[in-house]
Each structure stands twice: as structure tokens, then as C-alpha cells.
Scaffold this motif. Structure first.
Motif, PDB file in Angstrom:
ATOM      1  N   GLU A 267       4.265   1.093  -3.400  1.00  0.00           N
ATOM      2  CA  GLU A 267       5.086   2.003  -2.673  1.00  0.00           C
ATOM      3  C   GLU A 267       4.131   2.921  -2.109  1.00  0.00           C
ATOM      4  O   GLU A 267       4.289   3.612  -1.305  1.00  0.00           O
ATOM      5  CB  GLU A 267       6.073   2.581  -3.443  1.00  0.00           C
ATOM      6  CG  GLU A 267       6.970   3.697  -2.767  1.00  0.00           C
ATOM      7  CD  GLU A 267       7.909   4.369  -3.831  1.00  0.00           C
ATOM      8  OE1 GLU A 267       8.915   4.857  -3.367  1.00  0.00           O
ATOM      9  OE2 GLU A 267       7.880   4.194  -4.802  1.00  0.00           O
ATOM     10  N   GLY A 271       4.017   3.832   3.676  1.00  0.00           N
ATOM     11  CA  GLY A 271       4.088   4.310   5.041  1.00  0.00           C
ATOM     12  C   GLY A 271       2.611   4.714   5.570  1.00  0.00           C
ATOM     13  O   GLY A 271       2.703   5.012   6.602  1.00  0.00           O
ATOM     14  N   ARG A 438       2.684  -5.485   1.862  1.00  0.00           N
ATOM     15  CA  ARG A 438       3.964  -4.809   2.039  1.00  0.00           C
ATOM     16  C   ARG A 438       5.198  -5.910   1.943  1.00  0.00           C
ATOM     17  O   ARG A 438       6.127  -5.811   1.601  1.00  0.00           O
ATOM     18  CB  ARG A 438       4.315  -3.841   3.404  1.00  0.00           C
ATOM     19  CG  ARG A 438       3.333  -2.877   3.387  1.00  0.00           C
ATOM     20  CD  ARG A 438       3.545  -1.904   4.555  1.00  0.00           C
ATOM     21  NE  ARG A 438       2.730  -0.888   4.710  1.00  0.00           N
ATOM     22  CZ  ARG A 438       2.041  -0.761   5.504  1.00  0.00           C
ATOM     23  NH1 ARG A 438       1.696  -1.674   6.263  1.00  0.00           N
ATOM     24  NH2 ARG A 438       0.898   0.295   5.395  1.00  0.00           N
TER      25      ARG A 438
END
Length: 608
Positions: A267, A271, A438
Motif C-alpha cells: 500500500e 499512489g 501492484r
């Protein structure tokens, strides 16, 4: 490895102690016991499971507000009731994790003073030593402090005495121990999981700490008697996290938790478009800049993770990498280099050999240290300059699964960070690598869907006594991990070899009764691996091949193929270990072994 629970409360603590022991069963043990203060000191012990201890305790009908409990993994003396904890000295009881290295010397001294030993353990020495110190000490707290100052080795201990029934004394050096602050009293345990039933508010003791627990509070001093304050924390674990839920075993649960564990661990890059060295700590740039080589230190499954990382670090970051077994490194006359990054890997963060090896490396002047660990408050994390906390969640099964794959994810990130610092990772390669990471949780979930086919394979392994695992390149350590899993929980003897080594000895073992498990990713070594597999078939060996799509290995008589959903390049080892975990699990089910608590093994190895 061994487990401690202590309690002092306004409520009956017997159910709390027993439930705490149940939560510590995963650590490995062969006997269990409890001692409580209730109309004097009462002790119940069992050379068996906690369920046996529960039955004996229920039969006695004992209730109490103060007590200590223990699960023992035999070191000194056979696993039997006589050697089970707690150990007693004239109304004083002790539980102990660890090993006292100078116990024979102390035992000889105490025997000369008239103390009679009933067990073969080093722990009984502690009980008699504390009792002896009570002759000169003003109270139990001071007697324990004086006694622990004479102990050489590792210990976490809990002490109660009928002469002072309103407190519990605990101490630690080298073995983990934490306090639990409850609404109705104080608790201590060797693992947070044991205390979640009563509190999530904890205090982690440091090496050399001694604590006095009362119903209304606690105090902590160092070995020299100087009071200290330790930070209070709220554990991120929940009671639900250590429950089985819909699964038959913790190992099965943890295998299927891997997509989520990987998603949680990764995590941190969810982004981001680049790898930031600060993933490993605020001063990571300063530590990682100028690194000339990497030394990875670990034990068992974590060692296998390090072996995979060696291929990544040298191929991608172009940095030389050495991987050492912790118990060997610390006793080897090695050559230190201050520009070496020392990476220590441990699920628990309390692995005794790895912690000692880390301290040894630092003592040699190698201060660039990084811990990859699943427990943020652990000793290895505190000892390291940098850290990466994997977010696997509690791992209860002795055979590690999700801790391993999340360690690989962390090591992949480290590889990219070092490659970027060294100028060997351009923007396009970085983007592709991050996208691959990811996607890992989705890819792992697809592999888990192969379970029904793997379950059928496992049926054929039940009658086998030996198995051979083969891999090449970065999948050789995955073969090693597969062999370890099979022998850990099914007790089938298994060995792993680099496939190119077949002709140098292992081929002599191959026959129709020796199943050979091969890892066959569609990589640059596939054609060479195919030649090795032909050597097995020519000797009548039966092959079980985990093959990527496009490998063009054809199923035939004696050649069983399980096709992986996709080829995953550098990260392929993460996917290929999943079916090996499932194969071991289902083979153990067929054989009827104790999957979560295999014989003779412990989850957290806190002694040498």
C-alpha cells in the motif's frame, strides 16, 4: 518457542491464563502448566496440550486473582510433567522462556546450600536462586533483581510467591515480554496475542527491564534498580485477527490471506510513481547512498527470501550480495566493510540468532543496518537504523507462508530503491516494476484458484517417504522453500537442489518412488531445466511440474503438469511458492499430521 502469561486482577484469572496459553500454542510446546495463589500456592502441570491442562484445572476447581502460566518447548530435560513449568521453591513459583547458560554453576552452589532439585531444567535454578535471595532482600521485587543480575543467557520470567500474594514480578533479557494494562488488573505475556482477550493497551519491556505488577498499576526498573518509563502503545492487532474463522487451520488461513497481506504491505506505493528511499526510514537516503555491497542475514524461511533477493539485487541493482545463515555468520571470522548494507530478515523480530548476528555486525563497525520484519515493536527493528515493516498480520502457523511472500515484496522494493540510487533504473523500468508489484495481489489470487488440482496431487504424496525439489536461478531458493514446507508439516523427507546439480549426486536417488517437483517458469533457463527433467524421466522418476504458460512442457505418463496463470518475470518466485505451500498443506492433511503445530518445531525461535 515457549510462552508466558501472567495476571493479577480483581477477577478470576484462571480462564485468562488458559486462554492466553491457547493463543500461544502456535509458538511450539510439549508441556504446559499454571500456578496460582489461592489459599496458598497451587500448581497444575501437564505433559501434553493446553486442552489437557484445561481439563486438569477444571477438575481441581481452582479460582484465583494472581497467577502465572507457561507452555514449554523442551531444551534442558525431556518433555514430561516433572520438567514442565512453573517450577517451585518453597512457595515461590517461576515460569521462564530462554536458556540460562550458567545454570550448572548456580545449581552446584545452591545444592551445597541444601536446595533439592526435582527437575533437569535450568528454570528450577532460577526459582531456588530467587528464594535464596529472599533471605537478604527486603521483598520479592528486590530478590528477583538480585537474582537476575547473576543470570547469564536469555530469559523472560514471571514470579509469584505465597509470602507476597499481591504482586507479580516479571523480567526480561533476550526473550520478548510485554505488559498489558487492563481495566481490572495487570497482565504480562511473551506475545500480544495472549492478551488481546483482556486489553490492547501494552507496554513493551526492553532488555534488562524488571517490572512489578499490582492490580492498580506497575513500575519498571533497570537491572541496577534505577526506575525507568516505557511508552504505552495500543496494539494494532485485534482478537479477530488471531481467530480461525472459516478455515480448518491457521496455515490454510494464512495461505489464503496472502493477496491481502501483499496489498497491505505494498500500500505504501499504491499512489506513487517512483520508489522513494524513505520507504525504509527518514534517513534512508544517507544510509543507502554509497552502499557497495549487501549482506543479508536470516534463518529458515527468511533465509530463503534473502537468497531470492540476491538474484534481484545483483541482476537489477548490480550490487554484490551475500546471504548468510545467522547462526553461522555470528561465529564466522568474517571481513567487515562499513559500506555494506546489512539486511536482517525475521517474521517475529525476536529470532535469537538473527538478533545476535545483527549486534555482531554492528560491533564490527557495519552501521548501515536495515530490518525487514512483521512486528514493529520487536528487538530487531529497534536495533536497526532502517526498517521496513511488512504488514502480513499475525502469523500463527509454525510453517511460514504470508510472512515469506511479504518479505519478498519488501526485498523487491529494496532492490528497486538501490538500483535507482545507483542510477541503474530508468523511469520506464521503474514504472513497469511498480505496476508489477501492484498487480501481485491479483496474480496471487489467481494462483490460489489452482488449489483443487494441487489437492489431487497431494493425495499421491501421502505414501511417499522422500521427495526432491528442483529449481534454477531465482527459483532454486523457491525449491528450497517448498522442500522445507513439505518436511516441516508432513514429515516427508524432502531436499532441494539447483537442477543443474542433478548429475553431481542427487540423480542417484531418483527412482519410481522418489517424486520430483520442478519449478518451470518461462525464463531464460527453461531449456536447460527441460534437459534436467529428461534426466529424471530417463531414470524412471515421476515428475510434478509447476509450469508457466508457454513453457511447452507436455504432460505424459510420469509427467504431471500444473499450468500457472501467467508468467511474472522478476517477481515470478512470489507466485511459484504459493502452489508449493498448498501442496505441503494438503499432503499433511492426507497424512493426518498436526499442520499448525508440527512436532519438535517452534514458531518464534528465541534461543540458540
Amino acid at each position: 518457542m515457549c510462552g508466558i502469561v501472567t495476571a493479577i486482577s480483581t477477577q478470576n484469572i484462571v480462564p485468562v491464563l488458559l486462554e492466553g496459553l491457547r493463543k500461544l500454542e502456535y509458538r511450539g510446546y510439549d508441556s504446559a502448566g499454571i500456578a496460582v495463589l489461592s489459599n496458598g500456592l497451587q500448581r497444575v502441570r501437564s505433559a501434553g496440550r493446553v486442552a489437557d491442562l484445561q481439563a486438569l484445572t477444571d477438575e481441581s476447581g481452582v479460582t484465583a486473582h494472581v497467577g502465572i502460566a507457561h507452555t514449554r518447548w523442551a531444551t534442558h530435560g525431556a518433555p514430561c510433567e516433572r520438567n514442565a513449568h512453573p517450577h517451585i521453591s518453597a512457595g515461590l513459583a517461576v515460569v521462564h522462556n530462554g536458556i540460562i547458560e550458567n545454570y550448572e554453576e548456580i545449581r552446584e552452589r545452591l545444592t551445597a546450600r541444601g536446595y533439592v532439585f526435582e527437575s533437569e531444567t535450568d528454570t528450577e535454578t532460577i526459582a531456588h536462586l530467587i528464594h535464596h535471595k529472599l533471605n537478604a532482600a527486603p521483598d520479592l521485587f528486590e530478590a528477583v533483581r538480585l537474582a537476575t543480575n547473576e543470570l547469564v543467557g536469555a530469559y523472560a520470567i514471571g514470579v509469584v510467591t505465597e509470602a507476597d500474594p499481591f504482586r507479580v514480578i516479571v523480567a526480561r533479557r533476550g526473550s520478548p515480554l510485554l505488559l498489558g494494562i487492563g481495566e481490572d488488573g495487570m497482565y504480562a505475556a511473551s506475545d500480544t496475542a495472549a492478551l488481546l482477550q483482556v486489553t490492547r493497551k501494552v507496554v513493551y519491556l526492553e532488555d534488562g527491564d524488571l517490572a512489578e505488577l499490582r492490580r492498580d498499576g506497575y513500575r519498571i526498573v533497570r537491572g541496577d534498580g534505577v526506575p525507568v518509563e516505557r511508552e504505552t502503545a495500543i496494539s494494532s492487532l485485534s482478537a479477530d485477527a488471531v481467530e480461525l474463522g472459516q478455515y480448518r487451520h491457521y496455515m490454510q488461513k494464512e495461505i489464503f490471506e496472502q493477496p491481502q497481506a501483499l496489498a497491505n504491505t505494498l500500500e505504501i506505493i499504491a499512489g506513487g510513481g517512483s520508489v522513494n528511499p524513505q520507504l525504509f526510514g527518514a534517513d534512508a537516503s544517507g544510509v543507502l547512498n554509497g552502499v557497495r555491497q549487501v549482506l543479508i542475514i536470516a534463518c529458515g524461511t527468511s533465509y530463503h527470501a534473502g537468497l531470492v533477493a540476491r538474484y534481484w539485487l545483483e541482476a537489477v541493482a548490480r550490487i554484490p550480495c551475500t546471504v548468510e545463515i545467522a547462526s553461522e555468520y555470528r561465529y564466522r571470522d568474517s571481513v567487515p566493510d562499513p559500506d555494506t548494507l546489512v539486511v536482517v530478515i525475521s517474521q517475529s523480530g525476536e529470532t535469537a540468532d538473527t538478533l545476535a548476528a545483527l549486534k555482531h555486525a554492528k560491533a564490527q563497525g557495519m552501521g548501515r543496518t536495515l530490518a525487514i520484519c512483521n512486528v514493529p515493536e520487536s528487538a530487531i527493528v529497534r536495533e536497526s537504523r532502517l526498517r521496513f515493516i511488512t504488514r502480513a498480520g499475525p502469523e500463527i502457523g509454525v510453517a511460514s507462508t504470508k510472512a515469506f511472500t511479504t518479505q519478498l515484496a519488501a526485498l523487491a522494493l529494496l532492490t528497486l530503491a538501490l538500483a535507482k540510487i545507483a542510477g541503474r533504473l530508468d523511469a520506464d523500468a521503474e514504472s513497469r516494476a511498480l505496476n508489477g508489484l501492484r498487480h501481485l495481489p491479483v496474480a496471487v489470487q489467481k494462483v490460489l484458484e489452482l488449489e483443487p488440482e494441487i489437492e489431487q496431487w497431494a493425495q499421491r504424496f501421502a505414501a511417499k517417504h522422500h521427495a526432491l525439489f528442483l529449481g534454477r536461478g531465482r527459483h532454486w531458493p523457491i525449491a528450497m522453500e517448498g522442500a522445507l514446507k513439505l518436511k516441516e508439516i508432513s514429515y516427508i523427507h524432502a531436499e532441494a537442489y539447483a537442477a543443474g546439480e542433478l548429475k553431481h549426486g542427487p540423480l542417484a536417488l531418483v527412482d519410481k518412488d522418489m517424486p520430483v517437483i520442478a519449478i518451470a517458469p518461462a525464463d531464460e533457463l527453461l531449456e536447460k531445466l527441460k534437459s534436467n527433467l529428461q534426466e529424471v524421466r530417463a531414470r524412471g522418476g515421476e515428475l510434478y511440474v509447476f509450469a508457466d504458460a508457454g513453457s511447452e512442457i507436455v504432460e505424459s505418463e510420469g509427467v504431471h503438469i500444473l499450468h500457472m496463470p501467467e508468467h511474472y518475470g522478476m517477481l515470478s518466485p512470489v507466485l511459484h511458492v504459493i502452489p508449493l505451500q498448498l501442496l505441503s498443506y494438503h499432503a499433511a492433511l492426507v497424512k493426518g499430521t498436526d499442520v499448525d503445530k508440527p512436532r519438535n518445531l517452534a514458531k518464534s525461535v528465541t534461543v540458540e
